[in-house]
Design an enzyme around this catalytic site. Structure first.
Site, PDB file in Angstrom:
ATOM      1  N   LYS A  79      75.684  67.902  51.414  1.00  0.00           N
ATOM      2  CA  LYS A  79      74.727  68.425  52.398  1.00  0.00           C
ATOM      3  C   LYS A  79      75.114  67.896  53.775  1.00  0.00           C
ATOM      4  CE  LYS A  79      69.646  68.730  53.006  1.00  0.00           C
ATOM      5  NZ  LYS A  79      68.350  68.320  52.443  1.00  0.00           N
ATOM      6  N   SER A 154      65.229  71.975  51.579  1.00  0.00           N
ATOM      7  CA  SER A 154      66.210  72.158  52.619  1.00  0.00           C
ATOM      8  C   SER A 154      67.656  72.033  52.120  1.00  0.00           C
ATOM      9  CB  SER A 154      65.976  71.133  53.726  1.00  0.00           C
ATOM     10  OG  SER A 154      66.191  69.825  53.220  1.00  0.00           O
ATOM     11  N   SER A 178      63.145  68.585  48.716  1.00  0.00           N
ATOM     12  CA  SER A 178      64.321  69.320  49.208  1.00  0.00           C
ATOM     13  C   SER A 178      65.508  69.390  48.266  1.00  0.00           C
ATOM     14  CB  SER A 178      64.786  68.736  50.540  1.00  0.00           C
ATOM     15  OG  SER A 178      63.769  68.861  51.491  1.00  0.00           O
TER      16      SER A 178
END
Ligand SMILES: [Zn+2]
Lengths: 493, 486
Positions: A79, A154, A178
């Site tokens: 990420k 996210s 997330s």
């Protein structure tokens, strides 16, 4: 079977037996990304040269007869809020669009030490704020199961990349769900470890007291494997716990006889998609069939978790994001002629941050301002400790708690963008875990309308081993391991 | 200026920031050394780059605890760090890690002497925090003005010591600061160099009519770089506030800057709005739990503090309390005294020299004790030379000044400059005869009973010998000679 279809554990075996080389595996993934990612949008940066170099090193070391860690030579994607030395780390924000950290996050260091091959950096909601991955400054991510739908957020890029087989596994971060929420919406396994289990050093902070790094994988075995590699005490993070890390794969045998499972009634609310509900209920039936005792549990302060979260997280975020001011690094708004420093700050932040980030900074600033602190932030902290107490007393009776991961399957892109409050509801079932700091894992438990649905297993602090055991039993019993979306990859050579 | 002290009293509180003498910064391993090239003592942590986390330097706690114990504070078994949020270009994270509602230490005091009487000034709290960087304003080659940032100081550990509002006069404020500085120096936790910014002071001051219970509106004074400046700024500000009130005006709560050159305080612009620091607990640092054992082990390391040392000098050496107070006001001075007395066991003589010549020269040159070149060995040797009659008291002062500036040994100075005292009666008698012969009128005056005339004649002899003649002998021989010439 194509190489990219294998799980990390399966690849590990083949690599160990020298049936394939790391270079072959890496090339397979790089080709897959090239062929597919235009549709998905999971990657912000692909580090093809670095990946090939790392793979080559691993192959050479293995050829020299070196004993290598299980993850050696297996491609991972990160990420884009995990700092990577010499590689752009943008947090999917314009304000960090040109930021290249001079250091690796501890998790990245650990992965490198484990011989991981880094494919690149993954799309996300800007500064990890969002539930649909539509808040990225660099465009949304598409759900591999239905390209018109969101992957969740996210860590949407991370979940989509793993589901679409554009990476063997991925590392995400989870502040209010997330990792687990997009994992559920994309049909992969996602775990938020206990707060303090994995070092946060080098994770660009959203809400420091809630953020936790964790794995997104094809199956539970990989999840256990990756967790063991990234967990552990870090002297660079004083909130990281000095508690020993186990070989989490050891107890994954499907045996959960005598396990005490709690079903918190507060999670089975109205407004939940009936199909999601029935899939979770089916899981409970199966657990009983496997010899666990399932009983109703109660977490009475659940309904306050979401409002309290939306005070604590933005409050910390407003402070954490104050450093992006255009002075030292990152984006700086240019202007004609002389200007005051305050004008420069304001213009930089006005242009640099997206609307959701601004919304939360405003919320947090307000919640912390004098005169409101007691009514909002302090009150939220009190709620937070009540939520913790709820879990503490529940875990006196139960080994794990089982709840849905999300109230609905993946929604359509654009469906909720103009309605932040309804968007916030998608993390309703994941937020309490962050507020309490406990671990939880989401595993696929079926499909609703062709879209994956996840079930969430919550556990005691630092007892990741038990939730993985239960997750594995569910995965094996339902036969839902390593799910593959029906993607047509025309250009794939 | 009218004296208002009958009708008004001032309420003064001091906030002192002392830089801790740790080798590395508060939350990372960077060096705290002063004066390095800009931005050479920095790392991602003290630059507040994305993703990095602070890790507390244990020494910072220890040093703060040590100072707090020396200030008779209670050490909190549970304290925490907070974020103080504000925007400033030299503050990399745009928040400062500090302590807010749960400081490390509180409820202490120190004792100052007011008109020879001890007076206790309360210490409200002592806490830890990090320093910010420094802005440097330059004009570029294009003629435009730029601001450059030097982050070397960011993350340097500071200790903030907040007094109770127990101080009533500018003189007390100065005495408090001097005592505080002495205590910090004794405990060796800070260099206390105001010129390098390692000791900084903000002052809160309000005035009220005598007999009034409520406090008046206070102002905050900043930008003072010496204790004298604090005293002067307070004198000015108290007078200003009283005049405003006398004229029926109101005091505005504000921050004022002390203008050393003009000797006035002036309102700082742009401070109309009250700052909202939005304090909240620092989530990146776990709360600080300190067990009693740790506190006690730090307490055991405390050195002899100024008050105890003062008592010891009075008791052991029979020094007058005033002398003992001056000598112990600085650790370096007290050590200089002790070392000199060990070599020259006449405490009162040593104390006279230290309080007289030594302090006079330090003040005149604006130096700290440690910067002076004179040594205890030098002073002891000088005093022995005087006792032996090798030099006169007057010459001794000149030699001391030379020692002070050059660091040379007194014997060497005396030799080089030919300052050895003339104690040969025959030599002195010759000069006396000459002086008497050359000043018949003065001799006449003396013989007619004007005792003062003798001093003139002694002076003439000293002048002729460039001050080297033994004054006792000169006196004696002069009297004898004059008596014979009657
Ligand atoms: Zn540093």
């Amino acid at each position: 079977m194509e190489l990219h279809e294998l799980t990390a554990s399966q690849l590990s075996q083949l690599l160990k037996q020298r049936e394939v080389s790391a270079r072959e595996v890496t090339d397979a993934y790089l080709e897959r990304i090239e062929a597919l990612d235009q549709k998905i949008g999971a990657y912000l940066t692909v580090t093809a040269d670095l990946a090939r170099q790392q793979a080559k090193d691993i192959d050479q070391r293995r050829a020299r007869g070196e004993e290598l860690p299980a993850l050696a030579g297996i491609p991972v994607a990160l990420k884009d809020n995990l700092c990577t030395q010499g590689i752009k780390t943008t947090c999917a924000s314009k304000i960090l669009g040109n930021f290249i950290p001079p250091y690796d996050a501890t998790v990245v260091e650990k992965l490198k030490a484990n011989g991981a091959v880094i494919l690149g950096k993954l799309n996300m909601d800007e500064f990890a704020m969002g539930s649909s991955n539509e808040n990225s400054a660099f465009g949304p991510v598409h759900n591999p199961w239905d390209l018109d739908r969101v992957p969740g957020g996210s860590s949407g890029g991370a979940a989509a990349a793993v589901a679409a087989r554009e990476a063997a596994y991925a590392i995400g971060s989870d502040t209010g769900g997330s990792i687990r929420q997009p994992a559920a919406l994309c049909g992969v396994v996602g775990m938020k470890p206990t707060y303090g289990r994995v070092s946060r050093y080098g994770l660009v902070a959203f809400a420091s007291s809630l953020d936790q790094i964790g794995p997104l994988t094809r199956d539970v075995t990989d999840c256990a494997l990756v967790l063991a590699a990234i967990a552990g005490h870090d002297p660079k993070d004083s909130t990281s716990a000095d508690i020993s890390v186990l070989d989490y794969r050891k107890d994954l045998n499907g045996d959960i006889k005598g396990m005490r499972v709690g079903i918190p009634k507060e999670y089975f609310i109205e407004g939940m998609e009936p199909q999601n509900r029935s899939l979770v209920e089916k899981v409970i039936e199966r657990l009983e069939a496997l010899g666990a005792t399932c009983e109703e549990a109660s977490l009475p302060h659940t309904e306050y978790a979401l409002p309290a979260y939306y005070l604590v997280a933005p409050a910390e975020a407003s402070s954490n994001l104050a450093r992006y001011d255009g002075v030292g690094y990152g984006f700086r708004a240019q202007s004609e002629g002389p200007e005051s420093i305050v004008d420069m700050y304001m213009e930089t932040r006005r242009q640099g941050f997206g609307p959701e980030v601004k919304r939360r900074i405003m919320l947090g600033t307000y919640a912390l301002s004098s005169g409101y602190y007691d009514a909002y932030y302090l009150k939220a902290l009190k709620v937070r400790s009540l939520i913790r107490q709820d879990f503490d007393s529940a875990f006196e009776r139960f080994d794990v708690l089982i709840v849905p991961t999300t109230p609905t399957p993946a929604f359509r892109l654009g469906e909720k963008v103009d309605d932040p409050l309804s968007m916030y509801l998608s993390d309703l079932f994941t937020i309490p875990v962050n507020m309490a700091g406990i671990p939880a894992v989401s595993v696929p438990c079926g499909f609703a309308g062709g879209l994956p649905v996840g079930v969430q297993i919550m556990g005691k602090a630092f007892d990741e081993a038990t939730i993985l055991r239960v997750a594995y039993a569910i995965e094996q019993d339902l036969g839902l391991s390593n799910l593959c979306p029906p993607l047509e990859v025309k250009a794939y050579a | 200026m009218p004296d208002w002290s009958e009708r008004y009293e001032a309420i003064i509180g001091l906030e002192v920031h002392a830089e801790l003498k740790t080798e590395s910064k508060a939350f990372c391993g960077c060096s705290t050394a002063f004066g390095a090239e800009p931005n050479t003592h920095v790392c991602p942590v003290c630059l507040g780059l994305p993703g990095v986390l602070p890790v507390l330097n244990r020494k910072v706690i220890e040093y703060t605890m040590k100072a707090a114990l020396a200030l008779n504070c209670e050490i909190a078994s549970f304290s925490k760090f907070d974020r103080k949020n504000y925007y400033y270009p030299d503050l990399p994270k745009n928040y400062q890690i500090s302590q807010y509602d749960l400081p490390l230490a509180s409820h202490g005091y120190l004792t100052i002497q007011v008109d020879g009487q001890p007076r206790r000034i309360g210490i409200r709290r002592v806490h830890m925090e990090e320093d910010a960087g420094k802005l440097v304003h330059v004009t570029g080659p294009d003629g435009r003005e730029y601001s450059l940032v030097d982050y070397n100081r960011t993350g340097v550990p500071l200790m903030e010591i907040v007094s109770e509002s127990d101080i009533r006069t500018p003189e007390e404020a100065r005495a408090y600061l001097e005592k505080l500085k002495a205590i910090l120096e004794y405990t060796e936790v800070s260099d206390c160099k105001m010129e390098e910014g390692s000791l900084r002071c903000d002052v809160n001051v309000s005035v009220r009519r005598r007999g009034q219970k409520e406090f008046g509106t206070k102002t905050e004074l900043k930008n003072m770089n010496s204790f004298r400046a604090v005293q002067r700024a307070l004198q000015y500000e108290i007078q200003r506030q009283i005049e405003v009130l006398e004229e029926g005006g109101e005091i505005v709560q504000e921050t004022r800057m002390w203008d050393e050159a003009k000797g006035v305080t002036a309102s700082m612009r742009g401070k109309e709005e009250a700052q909202d620091y939005r304090y909240f607990p620092e989530p990146d640092l776990v709360p600080l739990v300190i067990d009693r054992e740790w506190v006690e082990s730090v307490r055991r390391e405390l050195p002899e503090l100024p008050d105890a040392r003062r008592e010891r000098l009075i008791k052991e050496y029979g020094l007058p309390p005033y002398d003992a107070g001056v000598i112990t006001s600085s650790k370096a001075l007290a050590e200089f005294f002790d070392a000199t007395v060990a070599l020259y066991p006449n405490p009162k003589v040593v104390s006279n020299w230290i309080m007289g010549e030594f302090l006079r020269l330090l003040n005149a040159h604006g130096l700290e004790v440690r910067q002076a070149q004179v040594t205890p060995q030098g002073l002891a040797e000088l005093l022995r030379l005087q006792d032996q009659g090798t030099i006169s008291g007057k010459i001794a002062k000149a030699v001391f000044e030379e020692m002070f500036t050059t660091g040379k040994a007194p014997g060497q100075i005396v030799k080089e400059k030919g300052l050895v005292q003339i104690s040969d009666p025959q030599v002195i008698e010759g000069i006396v005869k000459e002086v008497v012969a050359n000043n018949p009128a003065v001799v006449e005056d003396y013989l007619s009973g004007k005792e003062k005339a003798l001093a003139f004649l002694v002076g003439q002899v000293m002048k002729q010998t460039k001050g080297k003649a033994n004054p006792g002998l000169v006196n004696q021989i002069l009297r004898e000679t004059l008596a014979r010439s009657k």
